[in-house]
Design a protein around this motif. Structure first.
Motif, PDB file in Angstrom:
ATOM      1  N   MET A 162       0.841  -1.179   0.000  1.00 57.79           N
ATOM      2  CA  MET A 162       0.000   0.000   0.000  1.00 57.79           C
ATOM      3  C   MET A 162       0.888   1.244   0.000  1.00 57.79           C
ATOM      4  N   GLU A 163       0.515   2.178  -0.836  1.00 58.02           N
ATOM      5  CA  GLU A 163       1.248   3.442  -0.896  1.00 58.02           C
ATOM      6  C   GLU A 163       1.138   4.179   0.433  1.00 58.02           C
ATOM      7  N   ARG A 164       2.234   4.790   0.857  1.00 52.01           N
ATOM      8  CA  ARG A 164       2.268   5.580   2.090  1.00 52.01           C
ATOM      9  C   ARG A 164       2.523   7.029   1.686  1.00 52.01           C
ATOM     10  N   TYR A 165       1.638   7.928   2.099  1.00 48.31           N
ATOM     11  CA  TYR A 165       1.771   9.342   1.758  1.00 48.31           C
ATOM     12  C   TYR A 165       2.826  10.020   2.632  1.00 48.31           C
ATOM     13  N   PRO A 166       3.484  11.059   2.118  1.00 45.10           N
ATOM     14  CA  PRO A 166       4.502  11.757   2.899  1.00 45.10           C
ATOM     15  C   PRO A 166       3.917  12.577   4.048  1.00 45.10           C
ATOM     16  N   ASP A 167       2.644  12.904   3.950  1.00 41.75           N
ATOM     17  CA  ASP A 167       1.922  13.584   5.020  1.00 41.75           C
ATOM     18  C   ASP A 167       0.442  13.297   4.836  1.00 41.75           C
TER      19      ASP A 167
ATOM     20  N   PRO B 203      -1.441   5.145   6.634  1.00 45.17           N
ATOM     21  CA  PRO B 203      -0.624   5.359   5.442  1.00 45.17           C
ATOM     22  C   PRO B 203      -1.168   6.434   4.500  1.00 45.17           C
ATOM     23  N   ARG B 204      -2.489   6.601   4.472  1.00 38.37           N
ATOM     24  CA  ARG B 204      -3.109   7.554   3.539  1.00 38.37           C
ATOM     25  C   ARG B 204      -4.138   8.409   4.270  1.00 38.37           C
ATOM     26  N   ASP B 205      -4.508   9.514   3.652  1.00 36.40           N
ATOM     27  CA  ASP B 205      -5.522  10.407   4.214  1.00 36.40           C
ATOM     28  C   ASP B 205      -6.804   9.644   4.544  1.00 36.40           C
ATOM     29  N   VAL B 206      -7.243   8.796   3.636  1.00 37.13           N
ATOM     30  CA  VAL B 206      -8.502   8.076   3.816  1.00 37.13           C
ATOM     31  C   VAL B 206      -8.459   7.150   5.034  1.00 37.13           C
ATOM     32  N   ASP B 207      -7.309   6.613   5.361  1.00 46.46           N
ATOM     33  CA  ASP B 207      -7.196   5.726   6.518  1.00 46.46           C
ATOM     34  C   ASP B 207      -7.425   6.502   7.820  1.00 46.46           C
ATOM     35  N   LEU B 208      -6.836   7.678   7.925  1.00 46.06           N
ATOM     36  CA  LEU B 208      -7.064   8.526   9.097  1.00 46.06           C
ATOM     37  C   LEU B 208      -8.505   9.026   9.118  1.00 46.06           C
ATOM     38  N   ALA B 209      -9.040   9.417   7.971  1.00 41.78           N
ATOM     39  CA  ALA B 209     -10.425   9.901   7.907  1.00 41.78           C
ATOM     40  C   ALA B 209     -11.403   8.845   8.395  1.00 41.78           C
ATOM     41  N   ARG B 210     -11.238   7.629   7.944  1.00 41.67           N
ATOM     42  CA  ARG B 210     -12.130   6.545   8.374  1.00 41.67           C
ATOM     43  C   ARG B 210     -11.985   6.263   9.874  1.00 41.67           C
TER      44      ARG B 210
ATOM     45  N   GLU C  18     -18.319  14.186  10.804  1.00 40.30           N
ATOM     46  CA  GLU C  18     -18.131  14.263   9.362  1.00 40.30           C
ATOM     47  C   GLU C  18     -16.657  14.511   9.064  1.00 40.30           C
ATOM     48  N   VAL C  19     -16.137  13.791   8.079  1.00 40.81           N
ATOM     49  CA  VAL C  19     -14.730  13.918   7.710  1.00 40.81           C
ATOM     50  C   VAL C  19     -14.632  13.975   6.190  1.00 40.81           C
ATOM     51  N   ARG C  20     -13.727  14.800   5.708  1.00 38.46           N
ATOM     52  CA  ARG C  20     -13.428  14.869   4.275  1.00 38.46           C
ATOM     53  C   ARG C  20     -11.926  14.736   4.087  1.00 38.46           C
ATOM     54  N   CYS C  21     -11.554  14.136   2.957  1.00 40.81           N
ATOM     55  CA  CYS C  21     -10.133  14.007   2.654  1.00 40.81           C
ATOM     56  C   CYS C  21      -9.943  13.898   1.152  1.00 40.81           C
ATOM     57  N   SER C  22      -8.736  14.129   0.735  1.00 45.18           N
ATOM     58  CA  SER C  22      -8.381  13.996  -0.664  1.00 45.18           C
ATOM     59  C   SER C  22      -8.550  12.549  -1.094  1.00 45.18           C
ATOM     60  N   LEU C  23      -8.899  12.348  -2.353  1.00 48.37           N
ATOM     61  CA  LEU C  23      -9.076  10.993  -2.878  1.00 48.37           C
ATOM     62  C   LEU C  23      -7.764  10.273  -3.142  1.00 48.37           C
ATOM     63  N   GLY C  24      -6.688  11.009  -3.224  1.00 45.70           N
ATOM     64  CA  GLY C  24      -5.408  10.368  -3.487  1.00 45.70           C
ATOM     65  C   GLY C  24      -4.286  11.313  -3.129  1.00 45.70           C
ATOM     66  N   GLY C  25      -3.073  10.903  -3.440  1.00 50.53           N
ATOM     67  CA  GLY C  25      -1.938  11.786  -3.212  1.00 50.53           C
ATOM     68  C   GLY C  25      -2.054  13.010  -4.102  1.00 50.53           C
ATOM     69  N   TRP C  26      -1.579  14.111  -3.620  1.00 55.45           N
ATOM     70  CA  TRP C  26      -1.671  15.353  -4.378  1.00 55.45           C
ATOM     71  C   TRP C  26      -0.293  15.763  -4.840  1.00 55.45           C
ATOM     72  N   GLN C  27      -0.206  16.173  -6.088  1.00 63.46           N
ATOM     73  CA  GLN C  27       1.028  16.685  -6.671  1.00 63.46           C
ATOM     74  C   GLN C  27       0.754  18.067  -7.235  1.00 63.46           C
ATOM     75  N   PRO C  28       1.761  18.945  -7.314  1.00 68.21           N
ATOM     76  CA  PRO C  28       1.536  20.250  -7.938  1.00 68.21           C
ATOM     77  C   PRO C  28       0.914  20.074  -9.314  1.00 68.21           C
ATOM     78  N   GLY C  29      -0.131  20.849  -9.583  1.00 73.06           N
ATOM     79  CA  GLY C  29      -0.838  20.770 -10.856  1.00 73.06           C
ATOM     80  C   GLY C  29      -2.098  19.935 -10.796  1.00 73.06           C
ATOM     81  N   ASP C  30      -2.261  19.108  -9.745  1.00 73.99           N
ATOM     82  CA  ASP C  30      -3.473  18.307  -9.587  1.00 73.99           C
ATOM     83  C   ASP C  30      -4.634  19.196  -9.167  1.00 73.99           C
ATOM     84  N   ALA C  31      -5.846  18.803  -9.526  1.00 76.06           N
ATOM     85  CA  ALA C  31      -7.036  19.508  -9.073  1.00 76.06           C
ATOM     86  C   ALA C  31      -7.195  19.263  -7.573  1.00 76.06           C
ATOM     87  N   PRO C  32      -7.233  20.320  -6.755  1.00 71.43           N
ATOM     88  CA  PRO C  32      -7.291  20.128  -5.310  1.00 71.43           C
ATOM     89  C   PRO C  32      -8.699  19.944  -4.749  1.00 71.43           C
TER      90      PRO C  32
END
Length: 128
Positions: free
Chosen positions: A1-6, A76-83, A92-106
């Motif tokens: 599973m991918e682990r996000y840097p933050d 490991p990911r935003d969604v794991d902490l959100a859940r 109620e919790v909201r989080c990004s659907l995936g890792g974010w990179q510069p240029g991605d729709a936020p």
């Protein structure tokens, strides 16, 4: 599973005392006031790594932002902490659907509440 840097998630309503208790139990974190409507703290991972934490009470549309600036958190990911927070605090919790990179729709988010999960909401313009 991918682990996000933050990890960053958004919470509503913020129940600071309950959130602090939960963070203390999960990662031995204590949050302290760090200016107007801001809290900072440091938790510890299982391997002893420091987990810098920033909580901003009024981030967007009535939501608070919780940011853990480390790849070493138990989630490991935003969604794991959100859940985990949704299940533990029933808020109620909201989080990004995936890792974010510069240029991605936020504005693509997952919305989690008592009714379950709703994938891909456009936020903050969605009105949800």
């Amino acid at each position: 599973m991918e682990r996000y840097p933050d990890i960053e998630i958004y919470l509503a309503p913020l129940q600071i005392e309950r959130l602090q208790e939960w963070l203390k139990a999960q990662i031995s974190a204590d949050l302290v006031a760090a200016g107007k409507r801001r809290w900072r703290g440091t938790g510890r991972s299982e391997n002893g790594a420091q987990l810098p934490i920033l909580l901003i009470e009024t981030a967007a549309d009535g939501f608070s932002s919780l940011w853990i600036d480390s790849p070493d958190s138990p989630w490991p990911r935003d969604v794991d902490l959100a859940r985990a927070i949704n299940q533990a605090l029933a808020i109620e919790v909201r989080c990004s659907l995936g890792g974010w990179q510069p240029g991605d729709a936020p504005d693509r988010f997952l919305h989690i509440d008592a009714n379950g999960e709703e994938c891909v909401i456009e936020w903050p313009d969605s009105g949800i």
